[in-house]
Design an enzyme around this catalytic site. Structure first.
Site, PDB file in Angstrom:
ATOM      1  N   ASN A 109       0.806  -1.237   0.000  1.00 10.04           N
ATOM      2  CA  ASN A 109       0.000   0.000   0.000  1.00 10.04           C
ATOM      3  C   ASN A 109       0.832   1.276   0.000  1.00 10.04           C
ATOM      4  O   ASN A 109       0.402   2.304   0.527  1.00 10.04           O
ATOM      5  CB  ASN A 109      -0.971   0.022   1.198  1.00 10.04           C
ATOM      6  N   ARG A 110       2.044   1.196  -0.500  1.00  6.63           N
ATOM      7  CA  ARG A 110       2.938   2.360  -0.582  1.00  6.63           C
ATOM      8  C   ARG A 110       3.346   2.905   0.793  1.00  6.63           C
ATOM      9  O   ARG A 110       3.858   4.013   0.900  1.00  6.63           O
ATOM     10  CB  ARG A 110       2.326   3.496  -1.427  1.00  6.63           C
TER      11      ARG A 110
END
Ligand SMILES: Cc1cc2nc3c(=O)[nH]c(=O)nc-3n(C[C@H](O)[C@H](O)[C@H](O)COP(=O)(O)O)c2cc1C
Length: 215
Positions: A192-193
């Site tokens: 999710n970065r």
């Protein structure tokens, strides 16, 4: 010409970097990561790194070189001191090194000061190189404009004859730089970065301050 790359996406899930596991000295973390990348992940040239300099024209320039040694003091690579990078370093020794270890989803970014290593250390490394690389270092006026590929090859041939059966001396303009780090950032890709970024900054008392950065 146009190519849309917006659908290129990858989820990074191979590791994590927690502050509680970060040693006091970043070189120890570098050593751990380098070992892991070299042994457990598919990386063709683990020691390939980008070195960026501020050029005489005021532009930053990055190029790949090979890391040949690292110690608590810093990172050593070899090159031509008269090359574009050599001239840039002579004017401004502040450089940036970076590694992208794709297989491990890791990046390391090092800001530091480059200085020439002692001549006897460059001699020792030069002697350890294959003869072809030694002659190549003499033949190449790195970063200069040349007439043709043929001119370069005939220069090499002439050198092969000149040095046949003889020891090849290290040219004065070829040798190592050590980059002494002032800041090292370790980046581990996460889902999710929400990547892990741990930054070490060298303090005046030579201790390292450790911070977590927002991805
Ligand atoms: C994988 C790889 C390894 C390289 N290793 C070195 C090296 O160790 N030393 C070096 O001077 N150039 C090396 N080069 C070439 C440099 O990227 C660069 O072309 C050269 O040093 C001239 O750079 P400059 O004109 O900006 O000074 C390497 C290139 C690649 C792609």
């Amino acid at each position: 010409m146009e190519k849309d790359l917006s659908s290129y996406r990858k989820s990074y899930e191979k590791g994590e970097l927690l502050l509680k596991n970060a040693p006091e000295n970043p070189m120890e973390l570098f050593q751990k990561w380098f070992y892991e990348v070299d042994n457990y992940f598919v990386e063709d040239e683990t020691n390939a790194m980008t070195v960026s300099t501020i050029g005489l024209d005021g532009f930053p320039k990055s190029r790949v070189v090979l890391l040949k040694r690292y110690t608590y003091e810093g990172f050593i690579f070899y090159t031509n001191y008269n090359s574009e990078k050599g001239k840039a370093i002579a004017k401004n020794p502040n450089v940036c090194l970076s590694f992208f270890w794709h297989g491990a989803e890791r990046q390391v970014i090092i800001k530091g000061k480059a200085e020439k290593i002692a001549e006897n250390l460059s001699d020792g490394y030069f002697e350890s190189r294959p003869r072809g690389s030694q002659l190549g270092a003499i033949a190449s006026d790195q970063s200069k404009v040349i007439e043709s590929r043929e001119a370069l090859e005939s220069k090499l041939q002439a050198l092969e004859q000149e040095y046949e059966g003889k020891e090849i001396p290290r040219p004065e303009h070829w040798g190592g730089y050590i980059v002494k780090p002032v800041e090292i950032e370790f980046w581990q890709g996460r889902a999710n970065r929400l990547h892990d970024r741990i930054r070490y900054t060298l303090q005046e008392d030579y201790n390292w301050q450790v911070d977590r950065l927002s991805p």
